[in-house]
Every structure is written in C-alpha cells, then in structure tokens.
Design a protein around this motif. Sequence first.
Motif, short mmCIF file in Angstrom:
data_model
loop_
_atom_site.label_atom_id
_atom_site.label_comp_id
_atom_site.label_asym_id
_atom_site.label_seq_id
_atom_site.Cartn_x
_atom_site.Cartn_y
_atom_site.Cartn_z
N UNK A 209 22.33 -91.54 -50.73
CA UNK A 209 21.39 -91.71 -51.85
C UNK A 209 22.09 -92.33 -53.06
N UNK A 210 23.26 -91.83 -53.39
CA UNK A 210 24.01 -92.37 -54.52
C UNK A 210 24.39 -93.83 -54.28
N UNK A 211 24.80 -94.12 -53.06
CA UNK A 211 25.16 -95.50 -52.72
C UNK A 211 23.94 -96.41 -52.86
N UNK A 212 22.79 -95.93 -52.41
CA UNK A 212 21.56 -96.71 -52.47
C UNK A 212 21.20 -97.04 -53.92
N UNK A 213 21.24 -96.02 -54.78
CA UNK A 213 20.89 -96.22 -56.19
C UNK A 213 21.83 -97.22 -56.86
N UNK A 214 23.12 -97.05 -56.61
CA UNK A 214 24.11 -97.93 -57.23
C UNK A 214 23.96 -99.36 -56.73
N UNK A 215 23.93 -99.55 -55.41
CA UNK A 215 23.93 -100.89 -54.84
C UNK A 215 22.68 -101.67 -55.22
N UNK A 216 21.53 -100.99 -55.25
CA UNK A 216 20.28 -101.66 -55.60
C UNK A 216 20.34 -102.25 -57.00
N UNK A 217 20.88 -101.51 -57.94
CA UNK A 217 20.90 -101.96 -59.33
C UNK A 217 22.07 -102.88 -59.63
N UNK A 218 23.26 -102.55 -59.13
CA UNK A 218 24.42 -103.40 -59.44
C UNK A 218 24.27 -104.77 -58.79
N UNK A 219 23.50 -104.86 -57.70
CA UNK A 219 23.28 -106.14 -57.06
C UNK A 219 22.56 -107.14 -57.94
N UNK A 220 21.85 -106.65 -58.95
CA UNK A 220 21.17 -107.55 -59.88
C UNK A 220 22.19 -108.21 -60.81
N UNK A 221 23.29 -107.53 -61.03
CA UNK A 221 24.42 -108.08 -61.80
C UNK A 221 25.67 -108.02 -60.93
N UNK A 222 25.72 -108.75 -59.83
CA UNK A 222 26.82 -108.62 -58.86
C UNK A 222 28.19 -108.97 -59.44
N UNK A 223 28.21 -109.77 -60.52
CA UNK A 223 29.49 -110.15 -61.12
C UNK A 223 30.22 -108.95 -61.74
N UNK A 224 29.47 -107.86 -61.96
CA UNK A 224 30.08 -106.65 -62.53
C UNK A 224 30.46 -105.64 -61.46
N UNK A 225 30.14 -105.94 -60.22
CA UNK A 225 30.31 -104.95 -59.15
C UNK A 225 31.76 -104.50 -58.97
N UNK A 226 32.69 -105.43 -58.86
CA UNK A 226 34.09 -105.07 -58.59
C UNK A 226 34.65 -104.17 -59.69
N UNK A 227 34.39 -104.54 -60.95
CA UNK A 227 34.91 -103.74 -62.06
C UNK A 227 34.26 -102.37 -62.11
N UNK A 228 32.93 -102.32 -61.97
CA UNK A 228 32.23 -101.04 -62.00
C UNK A 228 32.66 -100.15 -60.83
N UNK A 229 32.85 -100.77 -59.68
CA UNK A 229 33.25 -100.00 -58.51
C UNK A 229 34.56 -99.28 -58.76
N UNK A 230 35.53 -100.01 -59.33
CA UNK A 230 36.83 -99.41 -59.61
C UNK A 230 36.71 -98.25 -60.60
N UNK A 231 35.89 -98.44 -61.63
CA UNK A 231 35.74 -97.41 -62.66
C UNK A 231 35.02 -96.18 -62.10
N UNK A 232 33.89 -96.41 -61.45
CA UNK A 232 33.06 -95.30 -60.98
C UNK A 232 33.69 -94.57 -59.79
N UNK A 233 34.64 -95.20 -59.14
CA UNK A 233 35.31 -94.54 -58.01
C UNK A 233 36.07 -93.29 -58.46
N UNK A 234 36.32 -93.17 -59.77
CA UNK A 234 37.05 -92.01 -60.29
C UNK A 234 36.13 -90.84 -60.63
N UNK A 235 34.82 -91.03 -60.46
CA UNK A 235 33.85 -89.99 -60.83
C UNK A 235 33.08 -89.54 -59.60
N UNK A 236 32.70 -88.27 -59.60
CA UNK A 236 31.93 -87.73 -58.48
C UNK A 236 30.47 -88.17 -58.58
N UNK A 237 29.80 -88.10 -57.43
CA UNK A 237 28.36 -88.37 -57.34
C UNK A 237 27.97 -89.74 -57.87
#
Length: 506
Positions: A209-237
């Motif tokens: 569910x968390x993956x679905x919510x994130x991927x659906x929205x970040x895909x609209x701004x895919x250029x931010x995906x790599x940076x956001x992924x690294x940052x959010x990987x340090x947080x739960x849920x």
Amino acid sequence: MHLLVLCLLPIVLYTTTRLALLIYTTLSHPSLLSIPGPFLARFTRLWYFRRVQKGQFEWDNIDLHARYGPVVRIAPDHYSITERAAVKKVYGPGSQFAKSAWYDGWRHPDPSKMILFPERNMKKHAEARKRFSSIYSMTSLLYYEEFVDRCADIFSQRLTEFAQREESFNIGHWFQCYAFDVIGDITFGQRFGFLDQGQDVEGAINAVENLMNYSTLVGIYPEWHAALFRILSHFKSTGPTGRSFIMQYVSNRVQQFNQANHNPEQANHTKKTQSFMEKLALARDKDPEKFNDYHLVMMGTSNLTAGSDTTAVSLSSILYHVLRNPASLDQLRREIDDFTAQGRCSEHVTFKESQEMPYLQAVIKEAIRMHSATGLPLWRVVPAGGAEISGHFFPEGSVVGINTWVAHYNEEVFPDARAFRPERWIEAETNPERLRVMNEMYMPFGLGSRTCLGKHISILEISKLIPRILRDFDFQLENRTWTTKNCWFVKPTDFNVRVQLRSREN
C-alpha cells in the motif's frame, strides 16, 4: 541570506528550464495550443498531481472528456485521449509508443533491481517477457488450480464463520487476503497466511500500500524520484521502505526455497501442481545462463506487488454489481445451479467449467468494464517523427494516454455505459463487428505488448471463486453504494456485507 539563495537556486533553475521548454514546445507546435483542458494544466503538473491525490481521478477523467472532448490536456505535455482509433495506434501490436517516465516511480533507482512492470525500454521488456511468458500462459493454469482451491476452501470457511456469528464485515479486505494468499501459494508454494485471521502478515499488505501511494504520486514528478527515494528510505512506513521490505521478503523466500529444494536431481518434473519457484528453479538448473536467482527474485517481487490488488478489486466489483442488480444475480444463480444439477459444476469449480458458463463470463466482463482495477491513464511517449492522433499532431516526446475507465465508459462503444448490463456481451456474440469494436476498447489488463503478464492467473482466481461463493452463500449489502480510493488501483474502502449460508435447494 546566501544559504536561502543556495536552497532556492535549484528550484528556480528547474522552474525556468521547464517553462522555457514549455514555451518552445508550444511555439514549435502551435496546433497543441488548441487542445483544451483546465487552465492550470497548461502550465504545471501540479493540477494533475492534486487531482490524483484526491483519489477520484477515474471519474475526473471521464468528466474532463465530457466537458472538453476527445483530447484533453491534463498537464503541460500530457494529453488524455478517448477515441477508439487512438487505442490501436498507441497500444496496439507493433506500437512504438513506449511507457512514459511516470512508470519510473515504480522502479528502484538502482537499475540492477529490475522488475518487469515499469521497464520502459521496449527491447529489454520484450526479452524479459519472453523469458517468463510460459509460466503465466493459459496452458500453465492447470498447474495452479490446486493452489486456488486451497485458498478458496479457507475463504469459504471464513464466510461460514461470519454467517454463524451474523457479523458485518468488509469483504473487500477478505478478497485482498484471498488474492494475496493465492499469489503466495502460486509463487512460492506456500500461503502468506492472510486468510487465517484476516490480518496483515509481517506488514506485507501495508508495504504494498505504501509503495502504491508513493509510486503513483512521485511518477508525476519522476525527476525527483531518485532523491526522494534516498531520503524516504530512512523513514518507516514510506514507499521506498515498502519496496525494500518486499524485495527482502521475496529474497528470503527464495533463499528458503533453495534450502528446502537443494537437490535438483530429486525434483519432480512432471507433477500436476508446480509453483513459480519450482518452475523457475527447474529452468535455472537446466540453463543457469538464462535463469538465475535474480530472475526468481524479480518475478516474485512483481507477483507480490501487482498480483493481488487487480484480482481483489475485480472480485469486489463483480460481487458489488450483482448484489446491486438482483435480476442479474438471479439469472447468474440459475445458471450456476443448473450447471451444478447437471454435474457440470464441481464442488471445487474448475476453470474449464467456469468458461462454459456464458452468463457468468458476461457478468465478469461487464463488472470489470464498469469498475476496472486501474484508474489512471496508461501513459505512453510519442515516438520519433511524432504522431497524428484525433486530429492533432503530437511531436516526439509528448505524452499521451487512455484511462481504462474513459475507454470503458465511451458511450459510442458501450451505450448506456453506466448501466450494469451483462447481456450486452451476449447480444454482441451475434454481431461480430460489434463485438470486435467492444473488445478493442476493453482494456482492464492493458493492451498489446504490455498486456498484464498475470492476466490469466487473475482470471483463474476470479472464475473459480465467484460461482462457488454465489452458489453457497447469500450476501446482503450494508450500504447501497461504496466509497473507493484511486491510487492507481481503484480500491473499495467500505465494501461491507452480511452473509448467510445458502440452501442448495434454493
């Protein structure tokens, strides 16, 4: 002050670059100026982001076309289309329209951690699909029926317990548990255990569910995906931690499988029931250069992330619509009861038996037309040379897409599209041209080379469970209408019912 300037500089540069590109594209291709849509959508993807975030974009998209016509701009370089001729051009066999950058939000920034669904390179996707297509084929369903039967038995047991306790419950959640356990059994030869108590085992549902919510929205701004992924990987849920959880979960399952099946010479190559892991392990042992543990993890991850929601939503849609349409329910029950009385419908309904029930198949098709699992446009990139679509020339690099819901509510193809009428599919059988047109616009599992690889498995699960539970149980809706949330998959949030055991003499 200098620190503030440094922080704002990347944003200013990005905004300026995007604006310059927008102006250049518009001036270079003035025909795009005439494409209508919401005013803000001409300048920013934020309008589309906010509408998707609200969770009802399937209806928003339908309403946009009702207001603006067959081509609608929903972002500066994103265009939603609806005409039938465009479907074949964009998604049909031989199409060179590759998946857009929106799908990057579904992949790991590390290119070595590939899964099939978001792969944008058409050549790589074709090669990978060819490698795995046989285990998802219609002829492979024979190997998976027993897995489905085991889970259907437990699902029926849970329904019986709810009937005995006379409790209301969210059957949409239990369909999810069923679909998760089936895909676990088919993939690993072992259920996850969701059906035992209806609980999220080890947090797998929450992770998806968390993956679905994130991927659906970040895909609209895919250029931010790599940076956001690294940052959010340090947080739960979060989406990235959900993806990491799933990949680790599958890796552990593959490791357990390898330890339990360490002697390939003792493997049974001919047994009737084989899981994905068994099939792929046999292929790995036969040709290690073609298959290895990486491929086992890749397909296990794909199954886990995409193999339950589509089926659960479709099961919910079918039951919901027949409960809201008593005449259709009565006719379907008569067909099931007649087949049972004739010995053509087993206690464990076989896939072959289900395919011989014409009204059942019409009900399934109509319900999935009215409420398809996916509810956002299937974005594609216009190839080199550009393309003429619906009277507009789209330059190379433009992004176009058709939303399954928009296609399925096209009144020219499906008259009175908001009415649940399974008979439309049966009537079309006598009119081959009409049926061809309907099938061209019927796309719940996608179309062309990107048709969902797990389509046949989902149909297997649906075709075996629906006739069984309608034969054995009576259901009553708690609410006449349900609420849903569209985060790529359009999932019901409150599909509450009561259930009673049904007498076979009814």
